[in-house]
Design a protein around this motif. Structure first.
Motif, PDB file in Angstrom:
ATOM      1  N   PHE A 202      74.044  36.038  57.857  1.00 17.85           N
ATOM      2  CA  PHE A 202      73.644  37.116  56.962  1.00 17.85           C
ATOM      3  C   PHE A 202      72.905  38.235  57.712  1.00 17.85           C
ATOM      4  O   PHE A 202      72.292  38.023  58.761  1.00 17.85           O
ATOM      5  CB  PHE A 202      72.761  36.594  55.831  1.00 17.85           C
ATOM      6  CG  PHE A 202      71.410  36.065  56.270  1.00 17.85           C
ATOM      7  CD1 PHE A 202      70.312  36.916  56.393  1.00 17.85           C
ATOM      8  CD2 PHE A 202      71.230  34.717  56.557  1.00 17.85           C
ATOM      9  CE1 PHE A 202      69.076  36.446  56.780  1.00 17.85           C
ATOM     10  CE2 PHE A 202      69.999  34.228  56.947  1.00 17.85           C
ATOM     11  CZ  PHE A 202      68.920  35.090  57.076  1.00 17.85           C
ATOM     12  N   TYR A 203      72.997  39.434  57.139  1.00 21.14           N
ATOM     13  CA  TYR A 203      72.213  40.581  57.598  1.00 21.14           C
ATOM     14  C   TYR A 203      71.012  40.726  56.670  1.00 21.14           C
ATOM     15  O   TYR A 203      71.059  40.321  55.500  1.00 21.14           O
ATOM     16  CB  TYR A 203      73.045  41.858  57.567  1.00 21.14           C
ATOM     17  CG  TYR A 203      74.149  41.892  58.596  1.00 21.14           C
ATOM     18  CD1 TYR A 203      73.969  42.538  59.813  1.00 21.14           C
ATOM     19  CD2 TYR A 203      75.386  41.282  58.355  1.00 21.14           C
ATOM     20  CE1 TYR A 203      74.980  42.577  60.768  1.00 21.14           C
ATOM     21  CE2 TYR A 203      76.405  41.315  59.294  1.00 21.14           C
ATOM     22  CZ  TYR A 203      76.189  41.959  60.508  1.00 21.14           C
ATOM     23  OH  TYR A 203      77.196  41.986  61.444  1.00 21.14           O
ATOM     24  N   LEU A 204      69.949  41.342  57.183  1.00 22.60           N
ATOM     25  CA  LEU A 204      68.706  41.454  56.424  1.00 22.60           C
ATOM     26  C   LEU A 204      68.184  42.881  56.477  1.00 22.60           C
ATOM     27  O   LEU A 204      68.254  43.548  57.511  1.00 22.60           O
ATOM     28  CB  LEU A 204      67.654  40.504  57.013  1.00 22.60           C
ATOM     29  CG  LEU A 204      66.238  40.570  56.407  1.00 22.60           C
ATOM     30  CD1 LEU A 204      66.234  40.018  54.985  1.00 22.60           C
ATOM     31  CD2 LEU A 204      65.245  39.791  57.281  1.00 22.60           C
ATOM     32  N   THR A 205      67.671  43.351  55.343  1.00 24.37           N
ATOM     33  CA  THR A 205      66.865  44.562  55.335  1.00 24.37           C
ATOM     34  C   THR A 205      65.657  44.295  54.456  1.00 24.37           C
ATOM     35  O   THR A 205      65.706  43.471  53.531  1.00 24.37           O
ATOM     36  CB  THR A 205      67.648  45.793  54.838  1.00 24.37           C
ATOM     37  OG1 THR A 205      66.863  46.971  55.072  1.00 24.37           O
ATOM     38  CG2 THR A 205      67.970  45.711  53.342  1.00 24.37           C
ATOM     39  N   ALA A 206      64.556  44.953  54.742  1.00 25.26           N
ATOM     40  CA  ALA A 206      63.326  44.757  53.975  1.00 25.26           C
ATOM     41  C   ALA A 206      62.512  46.041  54.014  1.00 25.26           C
ATOM     42  O   ALA A 206      62.436  46.706  55.061  1.00 25.26           O
ATOM     43  CB  ALA A 206      62.512  43.604  54.551  1.00 25.26           C
ATOM     44  N   SER A 207      61.919  46.381  52.881  1.00 31.64           N
ATOM     45  CA  SER A 207      61.169  47.631  52.814  1.00 31.64           C
ATOM     46  C   SER A 207      60.574  47.779  51.417  1.00 31.64           C
ATOM     47  O   SER A 207      61.000  47.102  50.472  1.00 31.64           O
ATOM     48  CB  SER A 207      62.094  48.821  53.090  1.00 31.64           C
ATOM     49  OG  SER A 207      61.430  50.035  52.872  1.00 31.64           O
ATOM     50  N   ARG A 208      59.600  48.660  51.304  1.00 31.01           N
ATOM     51  CA  ARG A 208      59.189  49.105  49.984  1.00 31.01           C
ATOM     52  C   ARG A 208      60.309  49.976  49.434  1.00 31.01           C
ATOM     53  O   ARG A 208      60.873  50.822  50.142  1.00 31.01           O
ATOM     54  CB  ARG A 208      57.890  49.904  50.062  1.00 31.01           C
ATOM     55  CG  ARG A 208      57.446  50.450  48.713  1.00 31.01           C
ATOM     56  CD  ARG A 208      55.989  50.855  48.729  1.00 31.01           C
ATOM     57  NE  ARG A 208      55.625  51.607  47.550  1.00 31.01           N
ATOM     58  CZ  ARG A 208      55.440  51.103  46.334  1.00 31.01           C
ATOM     59  NH1 ARG A 208      55.574  49.800  46.148  1.00 31.01           N
ATOM     60  NH2 ARG A 208      55.110  51.871  45.316  1.00 31.01           N
ATOM     61  N   MET A 209      60.653  49.768  48.175  1.00 32.94           N
ATOM     62  CA  MET A 209      61.822  50.432  47.600  1.00 32.94           C
ATOM     63  C   MET A 209      61.457  51.792  47.020  1.00 32.94           C
ATOM     64  O   MET A 209      61.219  51.957  45.826  1.00 32.94           O
ATOM     65  CB  MET A 209      62.476  49.522  46.567  1.00 32.94           C
ATOM     66  CG  MET A 209      63.058  48.287  47.216  1.00 32.94           C
ATOM     67  SD  MET A 209      64.005  47.254  46.093  1.00 32.94           S
ATOM     68  CE  MET A 209      64.625  46.024  47.260  1.00 32.94           C
ATOM     69  N   VAL A 210      61.421  52.757  47.914  1.00 38.19           N
ATOM     70  CA  VAL A 210      61.185  54.151  47.571  1.00 38.19           C
ATOM     71  C   VAL A 210      62.309  54.965  48.214  1.00 38.19           C
ATOM     72  O   VAL A 210      62.957  54.496  49.161  1.00 38.19           O
ATOM     73  CB  VAL A 210      59.805  54.630  48.065  1.00 38.19           C
ATOM     74  CG1 VAL A 210      58.691  53.962  47.271  1.00 38.19           C
ATOM     75  CG2 VAL A 210      59.627  54.341  49.555  1.00 38.19           C
ATOM     76  N   PRO A 211      62.579  56.179  47.721  1.00 33.23           N
ATOM     77  CA  PRO A 211      63.784  56.893  48.155  1.00 33.23           C
ATOM     78  C   PRO A 211      63.939  57.089  49.650  1.00 33.23           C
ATOM     79  O   PRO A 211      65.035  56.904  50.187  1.00 33.23           O
ATOM     80  CB  PRO A 211      63.667  58.238  47.417  1.00 33.23           C
ATOM     81  CG  PRO A 211      62.904  57.911  46.170  1.00 33.23           C
ATOM     82  CD  PRO A 211      61.903  56.869  46.587  1.00 33.23           C
ATOM     83  N   TYR A 212      62.860  57.467  50.364  1.00 32.94           N
ATOM     84  CA  TYR A 212      63.062  57.832  51.767  1.00 32.94           C
ATOM     85  C   TYR A 212      63.397  56.638  52.655  1.00 32.94           C
ATOM     86  O   TYR A 212      63.855  56.807  53.783  1.00 32.94           O
ATOM     87  CB  TYR A 212      61.849  58.598  52.294  1.00 32.94           C
ATOM     88  CG  TYR A 212      60.733  57.746  52.861  1.00 32.94           C
ATOM     89  CD1 TYR A 212      60.696  57.453  54.225  1.00 32.94           C
ATOM     90  CD2 TYR A 212      59.709  57.259  52.050  1.00 32.94           C
ATOM     91  CE1 TYR A 212      59.666  56.690  54.766  1.00 32.94           C
ATOM     92  CE2 TYR A 212      58.685  56.499  52.577  1.00 32.94           C
ATOM     93  CZ  TYR A 212      58.663  56.225  53.929  1.00 32.94           C
ATOM     94  OH  TYR A 212      57.649  55.469  54.457  1.00 32.94           O
ATOM     95  N   LYS A 213      63.204  55.413  52.161  1.00 33.26           N
ATOM     96  CA  LYS A 213      63.560  54.229  52.954  1.00 33.26           C
ATOM     97  C   LYS A 213      65.075  54.033  53.030  1.00 33.26           C
ATOM     98  O   LYS A 213      65.561  53.278  53.865  1.00 33.26           O
ATOM     99  CB  LYS A 213      62.907  52.977  52.358  1.00 33.26           C
ATOM    100  CG  LYS A 213      61.384  52.978  52.427  1.00 33.26           C
ATOM    101  CD  LYS A 213      60.880  52.851  53.841  1.00 33.26           C
ATOM    102  CE  LYS A 213      59.371  52.671  53.881  1.00 33.26           C
ATOM    103  NZ  LYS A 213      58.868  52.503  55.261  1.00 33.26           N
ATOM    104  N   ARG A 214      65.819  54.676  52.143  1.00 35.77           N
ATOM    105  CA  ARG A 214      67.286  54.698  52.144  1.00 35.77           C
ATOM    106  C   ARG A 214      67.919  53.304  52.089  1.00 35.77           C
ATOM    107  O   ARG A 214      68.941  53.033  52.733  1.00 35.77           O
ATOM    108  CB  ARG A 214      67.819  55.474  53.337  1.00 35.77           C
ATOM    109  CG  ARG A 214      67.383  56.912  53.422  1.00 35.77           C
ATOM    110  CD  ARG A 214      67.404  57.692  52.120  1.00 35.77           C
ATOM    111  NE  ARG A 214      68.630  57.618  51.361  1.00 35.77           N
ATOM    112  CZ  ARG A 214      69.581  58.533  51.400  1.00 35.77           C
ATOM    113  NH1 ARG A 214      69.459  59.589  52.201  1.00 35.77           N
ATOM    114  NH2 ARG A 214      70.651  58.404  50.644  1.00 35.77           N
ATOM    115  N   ILE A 215      67.338  52.441  51.294  1.00 37.11           N
ATOM    116  CA  ILE A 215      67.951  51.135  51.032  1.00 37.11           C
ATOM    117  C   ILE A 215      69.293  51.322  50.335  1.00 37.11           C
ATOM    118  O   ILE A 215      70.208  50.514  50.472  1.00 37.11           O
ATOM    119  CB  ILE A 215      67.014  50.260  50.167  1.00 37.11           C
ATOM    120  CG1 ILE A 215      65.683  50.037  50.876  1.00 37.11           C
ATOM    121  CG2 ILE A 215      67.653  48.919  49.859  1.00 37.11           C
ATOM    122  CD1 ILE A 215      65.759  49.215  52.122  1.00 37.11           C
TER     123      ILE A 215
END
Length: 382
Positions: A202-215
Motif C-alpha cells: 500500500f501507499y500512504l499519505t497523511a496530513s491535516r485535511m485543509v485545501p493547501y495540503k492537496r490530498i
C-alpha cells in the motif's frame, strides 16, 4: 542570562510546537510568552511547571475555539508583553511572535517558519476559500490584510537575526522582509522509527485535511489507478469532501495517534505528499521509517528528498503528474530491487535529527550573543 521564548499560540501540538520543545530543552530556565495557551500543560513535559505568559486574547469570548478570529488584535497583543530585563529573546514565529518589543540591550533571534502566507502570497486563495472573494466583507478583509502586511514588515525590522527553517523560507524572508537569514532545519525525532520492517504494497499519505495540503490530488490520482491501494490518515475541515471523492481502493482512516501513524509509515511501500510545504516534517519521518517519498518537488520537499535516491519529485502539482510518477517509481523498483532502499531513506533523514538542530542553534546563538556567551548553559538535547 535571562531568556524569553515567544511562540505565536499554544493550541495544538504540531511541528512548530516540537521545535518549541527543543528550544526549551536548550534553555530550561526560559519563560514562555504566547497569545493564547489552551494546551494541557501537565500532559506536555516541556511545559509542565513552566512560567507561561498569555495575552489579553486568552480571556476574550470564544478564544479557545476561535482564536484565529482575533488575528487583527494579535499584533497589539504581542506588543504588550513586558520583556524588560531579558537578555535573549527567541521568537518561534509563523505569524506574530516576532513582533514583540524587546529591551534595546537584548538580542532578538527569530526562528521563522514562514512569513504569513495568508497575508502575503496566499491572500487571494485565502479569500476564495473563506468565501469572501467579493463583496463588502471581502473589502474589509483585504483592508485588514493590507494593514497586517504593513505591521508584519515593520515588525520584522525589530528582529536582530533571522533563522529560516529551509532555504525556501530563507528566500521568502528575503522577498517579503528584505532581511537575510541563516538556515537551521527543524528537529525531527528520526530515531523513534524502525526502517527494517517488511514493506507492504500500500501507499500512504497523511496530513491535516485543509485545501493547501492537496490530498484531493493524491486521491484523484489513485482513483485512476484502481489496482493500487492508498491509505489516508488525517482529519480536518475537508474530511467529508475527500471521503466522498475516494474510490474503493482508497481508505480514509481519519485521525490516528502517533503510534498508529508510525506503524503505517514503517510498513508502507511509499509515502505520497503533494503539498507545497515550507519544510514538511512528515516526509522526513517517512524516510526515517524507511519509506521513500513521492512528492511535489517544490518548496521544502526539494531540500529533504534526494530525487531518485530516497524518493521521486513530482514535476507538477496535478493528479496526472502524480500518476505518472507512481508508475515511474514502480518501474524503477522492478528494474532495480535495491532502488529507494530503506537504509538509504533512513540515512537521508538523519541529517534532520534533533541533535543536529540543537547543536546548530546553540552555535548560532553563541555567535550572535558573544557578550553573553560565557553565561550560557550547555544545550541538553533529548
Amino acid at each position: 542570562m535571562k531568556v524569553a521564548i515567544v511562540h505565536d499560540w499554544l493550541t495544538t501540538w504540531a511541528g512548530a510546537e516540537k521545535a518549541l520543545a527543543e528550544l526549551l530543552a536548550c534553555y530550561p530556565q526560559a519563560e514562555v510568552f504566547t497569545t493564547v495557551n489552551f494546551l494541557p500543560s501537565d500532559e506536555i513535559p516541556c511545559l509542565k511547571g513552566r512560567t507561561i505568559h498569555t495575552s489579553f486574547i486568552q480571556k476574550l469570548p470564544g478564544a479557545r475555539k476561535h482564536y484565529r478570529r482575533y488575528l487583527p488584535l494579535m499584533p497589539l497583543a504581542v506588543e504588550q508583553f513586558d520583556l524588560k530585563g531579558f537578555d535573549l529573546i527567541l521568537s518561534s514565529s509563523h505569524a506574530v511572535a516576532k513582533g514583540v518589543i524587546s529591551d534595546p540591550s537584548a538580542v532578538h533571534i527569530c526562528y521563522c517558519y514562514s512569513p504569513m502566507r495568508y497575508a502575503w502570497d496566499m491572500q487571494h486563495q485565502y479569500l476564495r476559500q473563506s468565501g469572501n472573494a467579493r463583496g463588502p466583507v471581502s473589502w474589509l478583509m483585504r483592508w485588514q490584510l493590507h494593514r497586517l502586511r504593513q505591521w508584519d514588515y515593520l515588525s520584522a525590522q525589530r528582529v536582530d537575526h533571522f533563522i529560516a527553517i529551509s532555504h525556501y523560507i530563507k528566500q521568502r524572508i528575503g522577498t517579503f522582509y528584505r532581511r537575510e537569514a541563516e538556515v537551521i532545519y527543524p528537529p525531527v525525532d528520526v530515531d523513534k522509527f524502525r526502517h527494517d520492517r517488511p514493506r507492504e504494497s500500500f501507499y500512504l499519505t497523511a496530513s491535516r485535511m485543509v485545501p493547501y495540503k492537496r490530498i484531493d490530488l493524491v486521491i484523484e490520482a489513485f482513483n485512476q489507478m484502481p489496482e493500487r491501494r492508498l491509505i489516508v490518515i488525517g482529519d480536518g475541515p475537508d474530511y467529508a469532501k475527500l471521503k466522498a471523492l475516494a474510490g474503493p481502493n482508497v481508505t480514509l482512516l481519519g485521525y490516528q495517534p502517533d503510534d498508529v501513524l508510525t506503524d503505517y509509515l514503517e510498513r508502507s511501500q511509499a509515502f505520497v505528499f503533494m503539498a507545497e510545504e515550507d519544510f514538511g516534517i512528515l516526509p522526513v519521518e517517512a524516510q526515517a521509517a524507511g519509506a521513500p517519498v513521492i512528492g511535489y518537488g517544490v518548496g521544502g520537499l526539494a531540500e529533504t528528498i534526494q530525487n531518485h535516491v530516497s524518493g521521486l519529485w513530482v514535476e507538477e502539482q496535478t493528479s496526472a503528474a502524480l500518476t505518472k510518477c507512481v508508475q515511474q517509481f514502480e518501474a524503477h523498483k522492478r528494474e532495480d530491487e535495491a532502488a529507494f532502499s530503506p537504509e538509504v531513506c533512513k540515512q537521508t533523514a538523519q541529517q534532520f535529527a534533533t541533535s543536529n538542530f540543537t547543536q546548530a542553534l546553540q552555535a548560532l546563538v553563541r555567535k550572535h550573543v558573544t557578550a553573553l556567551a560565557n553565561d550560557m548553559p550547555p544545550c541538553k538535547p533529548d
